[in-house]
Design a protein around this motif. Structure first.
Motif, mmCIF file in Angstrom:
data_model
loop_
_atom_site.group_PDB
_atom_site.id
_atom_site.type_symbol
_atom_site.label_atom_id
_atom_site.label_comp_id
_atom_site.label_asym_id
_atom_site.label_seq_id
_atom_site.Cartn_x
_atom_site.Cartn_y
_atom_site.Cartn_z
ATOM 1 N N ASN A 1 7.920 10.302 0.379
ATOM 2 C CA ASN A 1 8.854 9.972 1.463
ATOM 3 C C ASN A 1 9.704 11.183 1.859
ATOM 4 O OD1 ASN A 1 7.901 7.283 1.343
ATOM 5 N ND2 ASN A 1 9.330 6.843 -0.299
ATOM 6 N N GLY A 2 9.058 12.355 1.866
ATOM 7 C CA GLY A 2 9.710 13.575 2.315
ATOM 8 C C GLY A 2 10.559 14.283 1.274
ATOM 9 N N ASP B 1 5.375 3.705 0.031
ATOM 10 C CA ASP B 1 5.582 5.137 -0.202
ATOM 11 C C ASP B 1 4.592 5.958 0.618
ATOM 12 O OD1 ASP B 1 7.722 5.007 -1.946
ATOM 13 O OD2 ASP B 1 6.512 5.256 -3.759
ATOM 14 N N LYS B 2 5.073 7.101 1.104
ATOM 15 C CA LYS B 2 4.223 8.073 1.795
ATOM 16 C C LYS B 2 4.201 9.329 0.928
ATOM 17 C CE LYS B 2 5.097 6.437 6.524
ATOM 18 N NZ LYS B 2 4.980 5.121 6.208
ATOM 19 N N VAL B 3 3.055 9.572 0.305
ATOM 20 C CA VAL B 3 2.905 10.678 -0.637
ATOM 21 C C VAL B 3 2.109 11.785 0.043
ATOM 22 C CG1 VAL B 3 2.001 11.370 -2.888
ATOM 23 C CG2 VAL B 3 2.902 9.047 -2.571
ATOM 24 N N VAL B 4 2.598 13.005 -0.067
ATOM 25 C CA VAL B 4 1.882 14.166 0.473
ATOM 26 C C VAL B 4 1.651 15.147 -0.670
ATOM 27 C CG1 VAL B 4 1.949 16.117 2.063
ATOM 28 C CG2 VAL B 4 2.888 13.904 2.769
ATOM 29 N N THR C 1 0.836 -1.194 0.000
ATOM 30 C CA THR C 1 0.000 0.000 0.000
ATOM 31 C C THR C 1 0.873 1.246 0.000
ATOM 32 O OG1 THR C 1 -0.133 0.109 2.420
ATOM 33 C CG2 THR C 1 -1.846 -1.156 1.292
ATOM 34 N N VAL C 2 0.236 2.357 -0.324
ATOM 35 C CA VAL C 2 0.860 3.670 -0.171
ATOM 36 C C VAL C 2 -0.067 4.515 0.687
ATOM 37 C CG1 VAL C 2 2.141 3.616 -2.350
ATOM 38 C CG2 VAL C 2 -0.153 4.572 -2.308
ATOM 39 N N LEU C 3 0.507 5.458 1.386
ATOM 40 C CA LEU C 3 -0.277 6.379 2.204
ATOM 41 C C LEU C 3 -0.261 7.723 1.508
ATOM 42 C CD1 LEU C 3 -1.819 6.867 4.873
ATOM 43 C CD2 LEU C 3 0.369 7.612 5.844
ATOM 44 N N ILE C 4 -1.444 8.222 1.158
ATOM 45 C CA ILE C 4 -1.539 9.516 0.486
ATOM 46 C C ILE C 4 -2.229 10.496 1.424
ATOM 47 C CG2 ILE C 4 -2.500 10.800 -1.467
ATOM 48 C CD1 ILE C 4 -2.091 8.331 -3.169
ATOM 49 N N THR C 5 -1.555 11.618 1.663
ATOM 50 C CA THR C 5 -2.061 12.668 2.538
ATOM 51 C C THR C 5 -2.300 13.917 1.700
ATOM 52 O OG1 THR C 5 -0.755 11.776 4.365
ATOM 53 C CG2 THR C 5 -1.589 14.027 4.609
ATOM 54 N N ILE C 6 -3.461 14.526 1.907
ATOM 55 C CA ILE C 6 -3.809 15.781 1.233
ATOM 56 C C ILE C 6 -3.832 16.858 2.318
ATOM 57 C CG2 ILE C 6 -5.499 16.976 -0.218
ATOM 58 C CD1 ILE C 6 -4.401 14.367 -1.480
#
Length: 144
Positions: A117-118, A134-137, A50-55
């Motif tokens: 990832n920053g 992946d952590k996507v913002v 999974t990936v974490l997507i933050t808005i």
């Protein structure tokens, strides 16, 4: 008296059998403390796929939405965004102008910037290939 002893003895035997059967091993063993259970392995494997997507907006001052999304090898960020969020684009779908109906007002110098990832990738969301974990913002911020 003999009849009373016989009943009492039978009662004790029945209790002993019930207690013994209740503790009987059913053929499964409890996982040792240093070996993950099947559920833990499944959850870890799922987290890796999974990936974490933050808005957010204004450099993370306000979080609007966060979602953990399952992906497959080779998934492109823009495709995942369009499948899971309301996204509007311009310039042939390469430039995100609105996510979840948040966009710059006329004359406002704000836009959507994304990091993974920053770090800010060297390619746009239409070219970025996601990797599990992946952590996507996506942050709506001033660009001047």
């Amino acid at each position: 008296m003999k009849q009373w002893l016989f009943r009492f003895g039978s009662f004790l035997v029945a209790i002993a059998l019930l207690v013994g059967c209740g503790n009987e091993d059913s053929g499964t063993t409890a996982p040792s403390s240093n070996q993950p259970s099947e559920n833990q392995v499944t959850q870890e494997e799922q987290a890796e796929e999974t990936v974490l997507i933050t808005i957010s907006k204004d450099d993370g001052a306000e979080y609007l939405h966060e979602k953990e999304i399952p992906i497959e090898e080779g998934d492109i960020l823009m495709d995942i965004m369009e499948e899971n969020f309301y996204v509007e684009t311009e310039q042939n779908g390469e430039f995100i102008t609105s996510i979840e109906r948040l966009s710059a007002k006329e004359g406002e110098k704000k836009g959507w910037i994304y990091t993974v990832n920053g770090e800010m990738p060297n390619v746009g969301a239409t070219e970025y290939e996601l990797k599990p974990g992946d952590k996507v913002v996506f942050d709506f911020q001033a660009w001047e």
